[in-house]
Design an enzyme around this catalytic site. Sequence first.
Site, PDB file in Angstrom:
ATOM      1  N   GLU A 145      19.707  70.003  71.768  1.00 55.01           N
ATOM      2  CA  GLU A 145      21.220  69.969  71.146  1.00 55.01           C
ATOM      3  C   GLU A 145      21.229  68.215  70.665  1.00 55.01           C
ATOM      4  OE1 GLU A 145      24.058  71.255  71.977  1.00 55.01           O
ATOM      5  OE2 GLU A 145      22.632  73.273  72.727  1.00 55.01           O
ATOM      6  N   GLU A 151      18.520  55.811  80.411  1.00 54.07           N
ATOM      7  CA  GLU A 151      18.098  54.500  80.989  1.00 54.07           C
ATOM      8  C   GLU A 151      19.526  54.128  81.237  1.00 54.07           C
ATOM      9  OE1 GLU A 151      14.591  52.937  78.999  1.00 54.07           O
ATOM     10  OE2 GLU A 151      16.315  52.831  76.696  1.00 54.07           O
ATOM     11  N   CYS A 201      29.161  63.467  69.704  1.00 60.61           N
ATOM     12  CA  CYS A 201      28.069  64.075  68.570  1.00 60.61           C
ATOM     13  C   CYS A 201      28.869  65.483  67.896  1.00 60.61           C
ATOM     14  CB  CYS A 201      26.709  65.398  69.656  1.00 60.61           C
ATOM     15  SG  CYS A 201      28.057  66.512  70.979  1.00 60.61           S
ATOM     16  N   GLU A 218      23.924  60.047  61.287  1.00 54.65           N
ATOM     17  CA  GLU A 218      24.793  59.729  62.082  1.00 54.65           C
ATOM     18  C   GLU A 218      24.797  58.818  62.690  1.00 54.65           C
ATOM     19  OE1 GLU A 218      23.198  61.430  66.463  1.00 54.65           O
ATOM     20  OE2 GLU A 218      25.626  62.584  66.546  1.00 54.65           O
ATOM     21  N   LYS A 232      16.116  63.304  83.972  1.00 54.17           N
ATOM     22  CA  LYS A 232      16.310  62.457  82.736  1.00 54.17           C
ATOM     23  C   LYS A 232      17.431  62.182  82.128  1.00 54.17           C
ATOM     24  CE  LYS A 232      14.629  59.622  79.557  1.00 54.17           C
ATOM     25  NZ  LYS A 232      15.387  58.902  80.200  1.00 54.17           N
ATOM     26  N   GLY A 274      19.418  62.024  70.362  1.00 55.78           N
ATOM     27  CA  GLY A 274      19.378  62.323  68.830  1.00 55.78           C
ATOM     28  C   GLY A 274      18.488  63.446  68.321  1.00 55.78           C
TER      29      GLY A 274
HETATM   30  P1  NAP Z   1      18.397  59.472  72.333  1.00 53.56           P
HETATM   31  O1  NAP Z   1      18.622  57.976  71.920  1.00 53.56           O
HETATM   32  O2  NAP Z   1      17.791  61.034  71.613  1.00 53.56           O
HETATM   33  O3  NAP Z   1      18.365  59.618  73.834  1.00 53.56           O
HETATM   34  C1  NAP Z   1      18.364  61.176  74.604  1.00 53.56           C
HETATM   35  C2  NAP Z   1      17.906  60.991  75.488  1.00 53.56           C
HETATM   36  O4  NAP Z   1      16.061  61.650  75.705  1.00 53.56           O
HETATM   37  C3  NAP Z   1      17.974  59.897  76.666  1.00 53.56           C
HETATM   38  O5  NAP Z   1      17.624  60.439  78.452  1.00 53.56           O
HETATM   39  C4  NAP Z   1      16.239  59.274  76.000  1.00 53.56           C
HETATM   40  O6  NAP Z   1      16.370  58.289  76.959  1.00 53.56           O
HETATM   41  C5  NAP Z   1      15.628  60.164  76.217  1.00 53.56           C
HETATM   42  N1  NAP Z   1      14.582  59.891  75.083  1.00 53.56           N
HETATM   43  C6  NAP Z   1      14.040  58.202  74.324  1.00 53.56           C
HETATM   44  N2  NAP Z   1      12.918  58.794  73.638  1.00 53.56           N
HETATM   45  C7  NAP Z   1      12.292  60.392  74.327  1.00 53.56           C
HETATM   46  C8  NAP Z   1      10.984  60.953  74.265  1.00 53.56           C
HETATM   47  N3  NAP Z   1      10.256  59.913  73.553  1.00 53.56           N
HETATM   48  N4  NAP Z   1      10.708  61.914  75.001  1.00 53.56           N
HETATM   49  C9  NAP Z   1      11.613  62.455  75.657  1.00 53.56           C
HETATM   50  N5  NAP Z   1      12.949  61.980  75.964  1.00 53.56           N
HETATM   51  C10 NAP Z   1      12.665  61.078  75.272  1.00 53.56           C
HETATM   52  O7  NAP Z   1      19.978  60.212  72.398  1.00 53.56           O
HETATM   53  P2  NAP Z   1      21.565  58.725  72.999  1.00 53.56           P
HETATM   54  O8  NAP Z   1      21.491  57.609  72.021  1.00 53.56           O
HETATM   55  O9  NAP Z   1      21.031  59.004  74.172  1.00 53.56           O
HETATM   56  O10 NAP Z   1      22.495  60.103  72.597  1.00 53.56           O
HETATM   57  C11 NAP Z   1      23.516  60.528  70.770  1.00 53.56           C
HETATM   58  C12 NAP Z   1      22.696  61.045  70.770  1.00 53.56           C
HETATM   59  O11 NAP Z   1      22.978  62.340  71.428  1.00 53.56           O
HETATM   60  C13 NAP Z   1      23.299  61.438  69.469  1.00 53.56           C
HETATM   61  O12 NAP Z   1      22.456  61.595  68.108  1.00 53.56           O
HETATM   62  C14 NAP Z   1      24.592  62.642  69.579  1.00 53.56           C
HETATM   63  O13 NAP Z   1      24.904  63.395  68.535  1.00 53.56           O
HETATM   64  C15 NAP Z   1      23.200  63.379  70.539  1.00 53.56           C
HETATM   65  N6  NAP Z   1      24.166  64.612  71.213  1.00 53.56           N
HETATM   66  C16 NAP Z   1      24.473  65.783  71.169  1.00 53.56           C
HETATM   67  C17 NAP Z   1      25.305  66.472  72.103  1.00 53.56           C
HETATM   68  C18 NAP Z   1      25.603  67.767  71.541  1.00 53.56           C
HETATM   69  O14 NAP Z   1      25.833  68.626  72.432  1.00 53.56           O
HETATM   70  N7  NAP Z   1      24.382  68.266  70.617  1.00 53.56           N
HETATM   71  C19 NAP Z   1      26.006  65.753  73.360  1.00 53.56           C
HETATM   72  C20 NAP Z   1      25.523  64.921  73.247  1.00 53.56           C
HETATM   73  C21 NAP Z   1      24.930  63.652  72.675  1.00 53.56           C
HETATM   74  P3  NAP Z   1      16.505  56.485  76.980  1.00 53.56           P
HETATM   75  O15 NAP Z   1      17.915  56.712  77.004  1.00 53.56           O
HETATM   76  O16 NAP Z   1      16.118  56.416  78.713  1.00 53.56           O
HETATM   77  O17 NAP Z   1      15.956  55.671  75.696  1.00 53.56           O
END
Ligand code: NAP
Length: 489
Positions: free
Chosen positions: A249, A177, A283, A384, A174, A228
């Site tokens: 991650e 979106e 990240c 962040e 997944k 996140g």
């Molecule tokens: P996010 O809002 O946490 O979303 C990540 C993924 O989880 C998306 O596919 C999101 O879907 C999905 N999601 C949201 N709510 C969920 C739930 N209740 N259950 C299961 N899945 C759910 O993060 P983001 O804004 O896309 O990405 C930015 C974050 O990723 C930052 O915090 C960054 O630091 C982190 N990141 C970490 C790494 C690493 O290697 N550590 C690498 C890249 C990014 P939707 O988008 O469809 O809402």
Amino acid sequence: MPDLFIGGTWTGAHGGRTREIRCPADGTPVGTVDEAGPEDVAAAVGAARDAFDRGPWPRTPAAERGRLLLRVARLLERDRAALARAESLDTGKRLVESEYDLDDIAACFRWFGTLVASGDGGRVVDTGTAEVDSRVVREPVGVCALITPWNYPLLQTAWKVAPALAAGSTFVLKPSELTPHTAIGLMRLLAEAGLPDGAANLVLGSGPGTGAPLTEDPRVDLVSFTGGLATGRRVMAAAAPTVKKVALELGGKNPNIVFADADFDAAVDHALTAAFLHSGQVCSAGTRLLVQDRLHQRFTEAVVAGARRIRMGGPFDPDARTGPLISAAHREKVERYVAAGIAEGARLRCGGHRPDDPALRDGHFYPPTVLDACTAAMSVVREESFGPVLTVERFTTEEEAVALANDTEYGLAGAVWTGDGERARRVASRVRAGTVWINDFHPYVPQAEWGGMKQSGVGRELGPSGLAEYQETKHIWHRLTPRPGGWFS
Ligand code: NAP
């Protein structure tokens, strides 16, 4: 053509829901994709479960699995231009950055393909007798839910898909979106490479509507999530009732420590890349600049001058050096952090407001922003923002630098800049982060593990540990000549 890939068939969403994707750089429509719901997730998990329990993939020899991954790497190279363009349209990032990502993605498939093909044949355990063959073997973990973010959509996906398939596991992916198109492209390449039906499944949709049911489904063995911290906590909680394995991650507030004896020009140059690459939507971004007192003024001035020169623009603007933020809501979040920092006493040195350039009006642009005179108590330092916001703090001693660097709930990455090799090694060993760079920022290689200490995550991607995430360890005790044990006789 429908966009969900379930059991080897392209299919539309239950109920016919769709979602329109727009380019964050100018709002132009990029495409409309099918939007899965819980019924589609259930079907995709069923297909992955069936492919794992009865299909050929988990029983395919490792060398053959490795060869398939190498084929995928070649197909990614063939389709590099089209996939990079799709990635840039979804994310708004510069085309050249998407092209770099595509090279890294192919390298990731190649590395895991080669690693698994080399095979380890299990570890023989010495039992002290020739009558027993005792062996520890690695087996695929099972059905994996792979949930990925929007900042490096296909790269983060590759870090999960390549090792999952290498291990012989099956999965449901997944993606965010907001950025679905390259995930669709990857599924086509996996099918073209000859992956058996059901081993790879794709559902597109929202976090609550699609991601959450995946994390709850009892037929899933492992949830591998990148995103996140707040979502990571929800994923972990949702996985708990059925004790799924989780690999997380999460985010970072990564320190970039600059001592007065550092190579000035290199440190300034990398401080800019650390904080402003991809408009800070990284990240491992070096968002907390920690500068030694006596260098602070000169260094901060040079960083501010460099930040002012960074030109923003759309993915295909050859003069642009960074692109927009992913969405209007995300830009508002970044603006709230900057405002909070200023209200808490930070000094705005550059950026801090939306660009006036009419050419950028329709995109979610926000300029490189430097906040000086920051303290570890400020929310913009602790949390962040995931935008182009660099906070500057000062330190006097090495002890203070390490304490400031570690004063965070995160532990993903960090860097130290100094001309003193002994000090570099001392500081690197004391910074609590999964990756530490010395006199550099951002490089990574697929051979080396990537992941976070503290609340930046659980487990590791890439490297041999990245493969192990998708494997179970089993001990097989084989008595070669059966005989009664005699315990009760
Ligand atoms: P996010 O809002 O946490 O979303 C990540 C993924 O989880 C998306 O596919 C999101 O879907 C999905 N999601 C949201 N709510 C969920 C739930 N209740 N259950 C299961 N899945 C759910 O993060 P983001 O804004 O896309 O990405 C930015 C974050 O990723 C930052 O915090 C960054 O630091 C982190 N990141 C970490 C790494 C690493 O290697 N550590 C690498 C890249 C990014 P939707 O988008 O469809 O809402």
